[in-house]
Design an enzyme around this catalytic site. Structure first.
Site, PDB file in Angstrom:
ATOM      1  N   LYS A  26      13.231 -33.071  -8.707  1.00 53.07           N
ATOM      2  CA  LYS A  26      11.785 -33.229  -8.604  1.00 53.07           C
ATOM      3  C   LYS A  26      11.210 -33.648  -9.949  1.00 53.07           C
ATOM      4  O   LYS A  26      11.157 -32.846 -10.879  1.00 53.07           O
ATOM      5  CB  LYS A  26      11.126 -31.918  -8.176  1.00 53.07           C
ATOM      6  CG  LYS A  26       9.714 -32.141  -7.673  1.00 53.07           C
ATOM      7  CD  LYS A  26       8.833 -30.930  -7.825  1.00 53.07           C
ATOM      8  CE  LYS A  26       8.438 -30.690  -9.237  1.00 53.07           C
ATOM      9  NZ  LYS A  26       7.710 -31.791  -9.884  1.00 53.07           N
ATOM     10  N   GLU A  42      14.975 -25.239 -20.427  1.00 48.35           N
ATOM     11  CA  GLU A  42      14.540 -25.904 -21.663  1.00 48.35           C
ATOM     12  C   GLU A  42      13.023 -25.810 -21.681  1.00 48.35           C
ATOM     13  O   GLU A  42      12.344 -26.570 -20.996  1.00 48.35           O
ATOM     14  CB  GLU A  42      14.995 -27.371 -21.662  1.00 48.35           C
ATOM     15  CG  GLU A  42      16.500 -27.569 -21.661  1.00 48.35           C
ATOM     16  CD  GLU A  42      17.154 -27.211 -22.991  1.00 48.35           C
ATOM     17  OE1 GLU A  42      16.434 -27.026 -23.991  1.00 48.35           O
ATOM     18  OE2 GLU A  42      18.387 -27.079 -23.026  1.00 48.35           O
ATOM     19  N   CYS A 102       8.267 -31.122 -26.944  1.00 53.97           N
ATOM     20  CA  CYS A 102       8.594 -29.708 -27.168  1.00 53.97           C
ATOM     21  C   CYS A 102       9.073 -29.512 -28.607  1.00 53.97           C
ATOM     22  O   CYS A 102       8.966 -28.433 -29.166  1.00 53.97           O
ATOM     23  CB  CYS A 102       9.673 -29.269 -26.199  1.00 53.97           C
ATOM     24  SG  CYS A 102      11.100 -30.352 -26.236  1.00 53.97           S
ATOM     25  N   GLU A 148       1.202 -24.500 -28.163  1.00 59.98           N
ATOM     26  CA  GLU A 148       1.726 -25.859 -28.340  1.00 59.98           C
ATOM     27  C   GLU A 148       0.523 -26.800 -28.344  1.00 59.98           C
ATOM     28  O   GLU A 148      -0.187 -26.889 -27.342  1.00 59.98           O
ATOM     29  CB  GLU A 148       2.605 -26.236 -27.143  1.00 59.98           C
ATOM     30  CG  GLU A 148       4.009 -25.730 -27.204  1.00 59.98           C
ATOM     31  CD  GLU A 148       4.855 -26.340 -26.081  1.00 59.98           C
ATOM     32  OE1 GLU A 148       4.579 -26.043 -24.904  1.00 59.98           O
ATOM     33  OE2 GLU A 148       5.788 -27.085 -26.398  1.00 59.98           O
TER      34      GLU A 148
HETATM   35  P1  NAD Z   1       5.154 -27.837 -16.609  1.00 63.80           P
HETATM   36  O1  NAD Z   1       5.896 -26.564 -16.737  1.00 63.80           O
HETATM   37  O2  NAD Z   1       3.722 -27.783 -16.191  1.00 63.80           O
HETATM   38  O3  NAD Z   1       5.863 -28.783 -15.553  1.00 63.80           O
HETATM   39  C1  NAD Z   1       7.236 -29.072 -15.643  1.00 63.80           C
HETATM   40  C2  NAD Z   1       7.770 -29.325 -14.258  1.00 63.80           C
HETATM   41  O4  NAD Z   1       7.608 -28.143 -13.483  1.00 63.80           O
HETATM   42  C3  NAD Z   1       7.021 -30.429 -13.506  1.00 63.80           C
HETATM   43  O5  NAD Z   1       7.950 -31.161 -12.758  1.00 63.80           O
HETATM   44  C4  NAD Z   1       6.106 -29.654 -12.602  1.00 63.80           C
HETATM   45  O6  NAD Z   1       5.770 -30.332 -11.419  1.00 63.80           O
HETATM   46  C5  NAD Z   1       6.952 -28.435 -12.284  1.00 63.80           C
HETATM   47  N1  NAD Z   1       6.194 -27.282 -11.847  1.00 63.80           N
HETATM   48  C6  NAD Z   1       4.907 -26.962 -12.143  1.00 63.80           C
HETATM   49  N2  NAD Z   1       4.564 -25.823 -11.506  1.00 63.80           N
HETATM   50  C7  NAD Z   1       5.647 -25.409 -10.807  1.00 63.80           C
HETATM   51  C8  NAD Z   1       5.919 -24.316  -9.955  1.00 63.80           C
HETATM   52  N3  NAD Z   1       4.989 -23.406  -9.684  1.00 63.80           N
HETATM   53  N4  NAD Z   1       7.138 -24.204  -9.428  1.00 63.80           N
HETATM   54  C9  NAD Z   1       8.075 -25.121  -9.684  1.00 63.80           C
HETATM   55  N5  NAD Z   1       7.898 -26.193 -10.473  1.00 63.80           N
HETATM   56  C10 NAD Z   1       6.683 -26.336 -11.020  1.00 63.80           C
HETATM   57  O7  NAD Z   1       5.339 -28.611 -17.983  1.00 63.80           O
HETATM   58  P2  NAD Z   1       4.815 -30.060 -18.376  1.00 63.80           P
HETATM   59  O8  NAD Z   1       3.360 -29.961 -18.692  1.00 63.80           O
HETATM   60  O9  NAD Z   1       5.245 -31.077 -17.378  1.00 63.80           O
HETATM   61  O10 NAD Z   1       5.665 -30.350 -19.685  1.00 63.80           O
HETATM   62  C11 NAD Z   1       5.309 -29.877 -20.912  1.00 63.80           C
HETATM   63  C12 NAD Z   1       6.111 -28.636 -21.255  1.00 63.80           C
HETATM   64  O11 NAD Z   1       7.490 -28.931 -21.201  1.00 63.80           O
HETATM   65  C13 NAD Z   1       5.857 -28.180 -22.671  1.00 63.80           C
HETATM   66  O12 NAD Z   1       5.775 -26.776 -22.708  1.00 63.80           O
HETATM   67  C14 NAD Z   1       7.092 -28.668 -23.419  1.00 63.80           C
HETATM   68  O13 NAD Z   1       7.368 -27.961 -24.591  1.00 63.80           O
HETATM   69  C15 NAD Z   1       8.146 -28.504 -22.393  1.00 63.80           C
HETATM   70  N6  NAD Z   1       9.312 -29.346 -22.696  1.00 63.80           N
HETATM   71  C16 NAD Z   1      10.451 -28.745 -23.109  1.00 63.80           C
HETATM   72  C17 NAD Z   1      11.560 -29.507 -23.434  1.00 63.80           C
HETATM   73  C18 NAD Z   1      12.837 -28.868 -23.903  1.00 63.80           C
HETATM   74  O14 NAD Z   1      13.855 -29.540 -23.858  1.00 63.80           O
HETATM   75  N7  NAD Z   1      12.829 -27.624 -24.341  1.00 63.80           N
HETATM   76  C19 NAD Z   1      11.502 -30.905 -23.312  1.00 63.80           C
HETATM   77  C20 NAD Z   1      10.312 -31.488 -22.880  1.00 63.80           C
HETATM   78  C21 NAD Z   1       9.224 -30.687 -22.562  1.00 63.80           C
END
Ligand code: NAD
Length: 501
Positions: free
Chosen positions: A197, A273, A307, A404
């Site tokens: 997804k 991650e 991130c 962040e």
């Molecule tokens: P997010 O957690 O809002 O979304 C990430 C994914 O989770 C998306 O596909 C989203 O649709 C899904 N999601 C959202 N709510 C959900 C739920 N209730 N159940 C299941 N899936 C759900 O994060 P974002 O805004 O897309 O990305 C930014 C975040 O990602 C930041 O915190 C960043 O630090 C982190 N990030 C981490 C890494 C790493 O490798 N550590 C890399 C990139 C981004």
């Protein structure tokens, strides 16, 4: 695509047209069991260009029935896929790597149009994302095991590794290609099937990647893709299906915690991650120009929406003003604009909410006494722009120290002693990455080991590389992606006890 005689404006227009054509030619359905199709109820959702606020596509909105079909397809394919020779899986990944590079420009245009990053960075991400497929094509044929004898000599111990089983893969919007290939690559190499997804803000790059994997020969049912803007219902259907054996998630710590709770219901393997709050430490003996160069990369890659972004710049008081001035000169000279345009170095943030968050964090820091050295304003255009900003004299109690920022804002916090800076750097629930600039190798190694993080950039602002184990400690996650250990996250160990007589 462009001719050398075309004016920059004509080239920009040509790129926008090309991007629109590419997006119009993408499949927009769900990909389940090797077939593209609409969602069960025919619903769709809109995808925007953050540089203009315009809707650029409508894609299928998957719901529970679609999620169930996808995980059933992955489960039904697991046995035959696990039985394929490693070289077959390796060859598919290698072909996909080559196809991605052949289509580098097209993929970069799609990515920039849905996510905002400048084209040069999008090209870089395509190369970085492709490299995960090359790396794991090489790992697929090197899955190892072991053979030893029990201490009393009575038994042989044979250790083998098997694919963990059907996997749930979930990715964020900030690296629309690489976050996917970093999971899909090792899953294919290990012999796992998948439901995938992508983030609702950036599904288009994934649709293009799915086409490439099909062309590369990935059998039907191995990868099943469900796009949706209702992630909770799709993912929970997968988590509770009883058919998935692993979840690999990249995204916020908040959603990661929710998935860990859900994973506990069926004791599923997890890789997480999650978010970061990276300290960027400049010691008094650092080469200041190198440190400023590193800060530009660690802060400005992806407009600060990473991130790994340097979130808190701790600079020794003796050089803090000079560092802030030099950084502000570089930040203030950056061209902000639509990422597809020639010369753009900083694109828009991904959505309106992101600009609102950055504005609120900057206001709070200024109210607590910070000085805006450069920037501090949002853009006047229709898109979601915020100027590259340097804040000096930031109070460590400011909200942006514990959040962040996910935007192009560099807060500079002066420090006096090594002990003090390590304590401030570690004073956070996150522990993904830290950056450290010093010319003293002993100090560099000692401070690196004192930082509570999974990765350290020692005199560099970039740590991401497919050959390296990427991941964090504390609330930044569990497990590692990439490197030699990346494939292990998708393998289960089995041990056979074999009597010697
Ligand atoms: P997010 O957690 O809002 O979304 C990430 C994914 O989770 C998306 O596909 C989203 O649709 C899904 N999601 C959202 N709510 C959900 C739920 N209730 N159940 C299941 N899936 C759900 O994060 P974002 O805004 O897309 O990305 C930014 C975040 O990602 C930041 O915190 C960043 O630090 C982190 N990030 C981490 C890494 C790493 O490798 N550590 C890399 C990139 C981004």
């Amino acid at each position: 695509m462009t001719t050398s005689t075309a004016t920059p404006a004509a080239q920009n227009a040509e790129r926008r047209t090309r991007a629109a054509e590419l997006i119009a030619s993408l499949p927009t359905g769900l990909y389940i069991g090797g077939e593209w199709g609409p969602s069960a109820d025919g619903a769709t959702f809109a995808v925007e260009n953050p540089a203009t606020g315009e809707v650029i596509a409508h894609v299928a909105k998957g719901a529970q029935a679609d999620a169930a079909a996808a995980i059933e397809s992955a489960a039904a394919t697991q046995k035959s896929w696990a039985a394929t020779p490693p070289r077959t899986r390796s060859d598919i990944l290698r072909r996909a790597y080559e196809l991605i590079l052949e289509r580098q420009e097209d993929l970069a245009l799609i990515m920039t149009t849905e996510m905002g990053k400048p084209l040069a960075e999008a090209r870089g991400e395509v190369a970085y994302g492709a490299e995960f497929f090359r790396w794991f094509s090489e790992e697929a044929v090197r899955i190892d095991g072991g053979h030893t004898t029990t201490g009393d000599g009575a038994n042989r111990i044979l250790v083998t590794k098997e694919p963990v089983g059907p996997c749930i893969l979930i990715t964020p919007w900030n690296f629309p290609l690489a976050m996917g290939t970093r999971k899909i690559g090792p899953a294919i190499a290990a012999g796992c099937t998948m439901v995938f997804k992508p983030a609702e803000l950036t599904p288009l790059t994934t649709l293009a990647l799915t086409e490439i994997l099909t062309l590369a020969g990935l059998p039907a049912g191995v990868l099943n893709v469900v796009t949706t803007d209702d992630p909770g219902s799709v993912v929970e259907t997968w988590m509770d299906s009883g058919l998935a054996r692993k979840v690999s998630f990249t995204g916020s710590t908040q959603v990661g915690k929710l998935l860990l709770e859900q994973a506990s219901r069926t004791v599923m393997r997890t890789s997480m991650e999650l978010g970061g709050n990276a300290p960027f430490i400049v010691c008094p003996d650092a080469d200041l120009d190198k440190a400023v160069g590193g800060a530009m990369v660690a802060k400005m890659r992806n407009m600060g929406e990473a991130c790994t972004a340097a979130n808190r710049m701790f600079v020794h008081r003796s050089v803090a003003d000079e560092f802030a001035r030099k950084l502000a000169e570089r930040m203030g000279a950056l061209n902000v604009g639509n990422g597809v345009d020639e010369g753009t170095q900083v694109g828009p943030l991904v959505e309106r909410k992101a600009v609102d968050k950055v504005r609120t964090l900057v206001s709070d820091a200024v109210e607590r006494g910070a000085t805006v050295v450069v920037g501090g304003e949002e853009g006047a255009d229709a898109g979601y722009f915020y100027q590259p900003t340097v804040l000096s004299g930031v109070d460590p109690r400011s909200d942006l120290m514990g959040t962040e920022i996910f935007g192009p804002v560099a807060p500079v916090i002066p420090y006096d002693t090594e002990e003090e800076v390590i304590e401030m750097a570690n004073n956070t629930p996150w522990g993904l990455v830290g950056y450290l600039f010093t010319q003293d190798i002993d100090r560099g190694l000692q401070m690196s080991s004192a930082l509570e993080v999974g990765m350290v950039g020692l005199n560099t602002g970039l740590v991401s590389n497919p050959a390296a184990p990427f991941g964090g400690v504390k609330q930044s996650g569990l497990g590692r992606e990439g490197g030699r250990v990346g494939i292990e996250e998708f393998l289960e160990i089995k041990y056979l006890a074999i009597p010697r007589t």
